[in-house]
Scaffold this active site. Sequence first.
Site, mmCIF file in Angstrom:
data_model
loop_
_atom_site.group_PDB
_atom_site.id
_atom_site.type_symbol
_atom_site.label_atom_id
_atom_site.label_comp_id
_atom_site.label_asym_id
_atom_site.label_seq_id
_atom_site.Cartn_x
_atom_site.Cartn_y
_atom_site.Cartn_z
ATOM 1 N N ALA A 1 17.935 -22.218 -9.008
ATOM 2 C CA ALA A 1 17.993 -23.274 -7.984
ATOM 3 C C ALA A 1 16.784 -23.118 -7.062
ATOM 4 O O ALA A 1 16.907 -23.040 -5.836
ATOM 5 C CB ALA A 1 19.316 -23.226 -7.208
ATOM 6 N N LEU A 2 15.633 -23.035 -7.681
ATOM 7 C CA LEU A 2 14.414 -22.663 -6.955
ATOM 8 C C LEU A 2 13.985 -23.737 -5.958
ATOM 9 O O LEU A 2 14.145 -24.926 -6.189
ATOM 10 C CB LEU A 2 13.281 -22.411 -7.952
ATOM 11 C CG LEU A 2 13.533 -21.311 -8.986
ATOM 12 C CD1 LEU A 2 12.284 -21.082 -9.831
ATOM 13 C CD2 LEU A 2 13.986 -20.009 -8.339
ATOM 14 N N GLY B 1 10.783 -21.846 -0.904
ATOM 15 C CA GLY B 1 10.847 -20.439 -0.475
ATOM 16 C C GLY B 1 10.589 -19.500 -1.652
ATOM 17 O O GLY B 1 9.840 -18.527 -1.529
ATOM 18 N N HIS B 2 11.214 -19.795 -2.803
ATOM 19 C CA HIS B 2 10.972 -18.962 -3.991
ATOM 20 C C HIS B 2 9.509 -19.081 -4.435
ATOM 21 O O HIS B 2 8.886 -18.100 -4.843
ATOM 22 C CB HIS B 2 11.849 -19.418 -5.167
ATOM 23 C CG HIS B 2 13.318 -19.236 -4.945
ATOM 24 N ND1 HIS B 2 14.181 -20.293 -4.754
ATOM 25 C CD2 HIS B 2 14.074 -18.125 -4.896
ATOM 26 C CE1 HIS B 2 15.403 -19.829 -4.604
ATOM 27 N NE2 HIS B 2 15.374 -18.526 -4.679
ATOM 28 N N SER C 1 17.229 -22.737 1.508
ATOM 29 C CA SER C 1 18.254 -21.993 0.778
ATOM 30 C C SER C 1 18.735 -22.858 -0.378
ATOM 31 O O SER C 1 18.793 -24.090 -0.251
ATOM 32 C CB SER C 1 19.436 -21.696 1.708
ATOM 33 O OG SER C 1 20.584 -21.374 0.955
#
Length: 281
Positions: free
Chosen positions: A32-33, A36-37, A185
């Site tokens: 669920a990128l 942030g990732h 998130s």
Amino acid sequence: MKLFNQRNALSKWVRQEKMAGKSIGFVPTMGALHTGHIALIKQARSENNLVVCSVFVNPIQFNKAEDLKAYPRTLDSDLAQLEQSGCDAVFCPEVKEIYPEPETRVYDFGHLDKVMEGRFREGHFNGVAIVVNKLLNIVEPHRAYFGEKDFQQLQVVRALARMEGHDVEIVSCPTVRESDGLALSSRNVRLTEAQRKEAPKIYQALQMARDLYPGHGVHFIKENVTAHINRSSELTVEYFEIVWADNLLPVDTPEAGRTAVACIAVYAGPVRLIDNLTLYS
Ligand code: PAF
């Protein structure tokens, strides 16, 4: 980009690359990128010759079955984003590949895994520690990247790396936020429109804590921050703590030059959001 489902195949490939002198940066994720990732991957990209990313929704770190079930799974979009951001290899194992036997191991990180998230999500950090330990054993990276949004997780992972003697540098990366301050998130996609509108109050409250600290007492700050959020009909504070950054023990009296962190968990309906902000004195 190489795609691995089997741990042995990935380990073999990484070992060959390391023998050829390549440095390996590792970014573990549950998929669920979001941006942030991608920031973690970009940092890993800039500091290593090769970047390995794992996409594995780790069932044993969820303390509620409904939370595991509701966790977003978006593998196709994840793979496309990984490819685009310059990831060299991705590890997407089945649960059986990581857990051929039921897990019985119990870690003890002292109070690090008992307070805050540990208090409200029993077994969560044990599950995180078990999977991160396995992933570090499989990948054996030079550096592993974790977001500061999960501040307590970062401290637990650092303790794990020391405890298990992993020869890896744990690198922390700043929290990425939406323009209204909401920390990115994977859970944000589950927010209703009304909850999403109210969710920036979490960061506002943390900023309020930063402005009040260290001039006002910790008790006063905690009451004001909690009230600010709970005034919203969409949000309910689960915990708000001010802890020392180095050991996560609660701050009673601010000390000049010592860094504290305000850590918060908030429910927006069934969606649990966490965030934190560093407080300086
Ligand atoms: O932060 C996460 O996404 C997870 O806790 C991690 C580190 C990938 C372990 O499953």
